[in-house]
Design a protein around this motif. Structure first.
Motif: not given
Length: 212
Positions: A180-185, A141-146, A102-107, A156-163
């Protein structure tokens, strides 16, 4: 990261208690072709190492008696209410065998997205880490999520990120494709937006009533 440990000759509940009282933490090393090794580590050094993100997701150089071996942190137990590490487990790794970790995610870049800048959305981080498979040398050490292109009401789903190169999702993550993340008003902001036209129309309605 380097970890220094010492062979532990005495085992058992009483021995472990005495070990902790002397400022040491008992542990084990398992995996590979070698037998399980029982070890002890300096508690204070270990406690501070556990506060570092990389200690949980990196290949560690564990040194015993001047000889180093590659290991991963697999588990540790903390005291229920004291800042005390009770026990720790390490797993040996082979350079030619893939590991699951399990690798940390950096947003990143949430502030530059149109959802946040123009629509006032709030981005929620649904997951803080992701399970991947790779050779030890490729373990990040970590994976960036743009989040620069995140949209309101979409995630943003797991398959959307660049590994990173050599890294892949483990099978069940590949199949489930979690958010992994979502956006809401925000609800308050939505209510204010809906109330604004009504408030603006009130004076006009009152004026019409006065004329009648």
């Amino acid at each position: 990261m380097k970890v220094v440990a010492f062979e532990r000759s005495v085992q058992g509940t009483g021995a472990s208690r005495r070990l902790r009282n002397s400022g040491k933490t008992p542990g084990i090393i398992y995996g590979g072709k070698d037998a399980v090794s029982v070890i002890e580590l300096d508690h204070n050094a270990l406690f501070h190492a556990l506060r570092k993100e990389a200690f949980h997701s990196s290949i560690l150089d564990l040194e015993i008696g001047g000889k180093a071996q590659k290991v991963l942190l697999r588990d540790y137990q903390m005291h229920p209410f004291k800042p005390l590490v009770l026990h720790i487990d390490f797993q040996r790794v082979s350079a030619t065998e893939k590991v699951h970790m399990r690798v940390p995610l950096h947003f990143i870049n949430a502030d530059t997205s149109s959802a946040v800048k123009l629509q006032g959305a709030v981005v929620s981080h649904i997951s803080t880490d992701l399970e991947v498979s790779c050779l030890p040398a490729d373990l990040p050490e970590f994976i960036e999520v743009d989040l620069s292109k995140i949209e309101v009401g979409h995630g943003i789903h797991a398959k959307d990120i660049t590994l990173p190169k050599g890294v892949s999702l483990v099978l069940h993550i590949e199949q489930e494709n979690p958010v992994l993340a979502n956006a809401r008003i925000p609800a308050v902001k939505s209510a204010d937006t809906e109330a604004a036209p009504s408030a603006a129309g009130a004076p006009a309605a009152e004026a019409a009533k006065d004329k009648s």
